[in-house]
Scaffold this motif. Sequence first.
Motif, PDB file in Angstrom:
ATOM      1  N   ILE A  74       4.747   7.315 -16.026  1.00  0.00           N
ATOM      2  CA  ILE A  74       3.851   6.836 -14.976  1.00  0.00           C
ATOM      3  C   ILE A  74       4.009   7.773 -13.783  1.00  0.00           C
ATOM      4  O   ILE A  74       4.935   7.655 -12.993  1.00  0.00           O
ATOM      5  CB  ILE A  74       4.122   5.374 -14.586  1.00  0.00           C
ATOM      6  N   GLN A  76       2.808   8.824 -10.355  1.00  0.00           N
ATOM      7  CA  GLN A  76       2.115   8.157  -9.257  1.00  0.00           C
ATOM      8  C   GLN A  76       1.368   9.187  -8.418  1.00  0.00           C
ATOM      9  O   GLN A  76       1.982  10.041  -7.788  1.00  0.00           O
ATOM     10  CB  GLN A  76       3.113   7.397  -8.369  1.00  0.00           C
ATOM     11  N   SER A 111      -1.383   0.600 -11.458  1.00  0.00           N
ATOM     12  CA  SER A 111      -1.525   1.508 -12.599  1.00  0.00           C
ATOM     13  C   SER A 111      -2.594   0.989 -13.541  1.00  0.00           C
ATOM     14  O   SER A 111      -2.874  -0.211 -13.606  1.00  0.00           O
ATOM     15  CB  SER A 111      -0.194   1.699 -13.335  1.00  0.00           C
ATOM     16  N   GLY A 121      -0.789   6.208 -12.715  1.00  0.00           N
ATOM     17  CA  GLY A 121      -0.260   5.483 -11.574  1.00  0.00           C
ATOM     18  C   GLY A 121      -0.891   6.000 -10.301  1.00  0.00           C
ATOM     19  O   GLY A 121      -1.116   7.200 -10.155  1.00  0.00           O
TER      20      GLY A 121
END
Length: 141
Positions: A74, A76, A111, A121
């Motif tokens: 993930i 971001q 997400s 994300g």
Amino acid sequence: MFRGFATISYFADDMTAAETFYTQLLGIPPYFRRDADGQTAYIEYRIGDYQAELGIIHSRFAPYGPPAGPAGVIMQWHVDDLPATLNRLLELGAKELQGITPRGEGFVTASVVDPFGNIIGIMTNPHYLSVLATTQPLPGE
């Protein structure tokens, strides 16, 4: 020594659909592409304040088999308007994985899973903004 994010790679079975999705999401076409066996094998976008590279690779080149569900790190991405970005992702066909979640002291995340099974994300990140404010443009910029 880690120096910073260089390229993040997502995988997709349908490269035409992936290019359409990410071109619509990012508002720019890929700047680079590579074919293999007469088919698109890789496309790459440069985006954001630091021209981060987002590569989309055909799933046949994944170093592991196809995932059974949402997969990947993930990563971001900092965004200026988290709710609007989340809504835009959902409008383009992504599915919410985790809704808007405050993490403390101005850090807020959410997400989604893109139509190809990759996790995207997004977040508001005060640290990102403070680093950006202290950076100097490179010569020629």
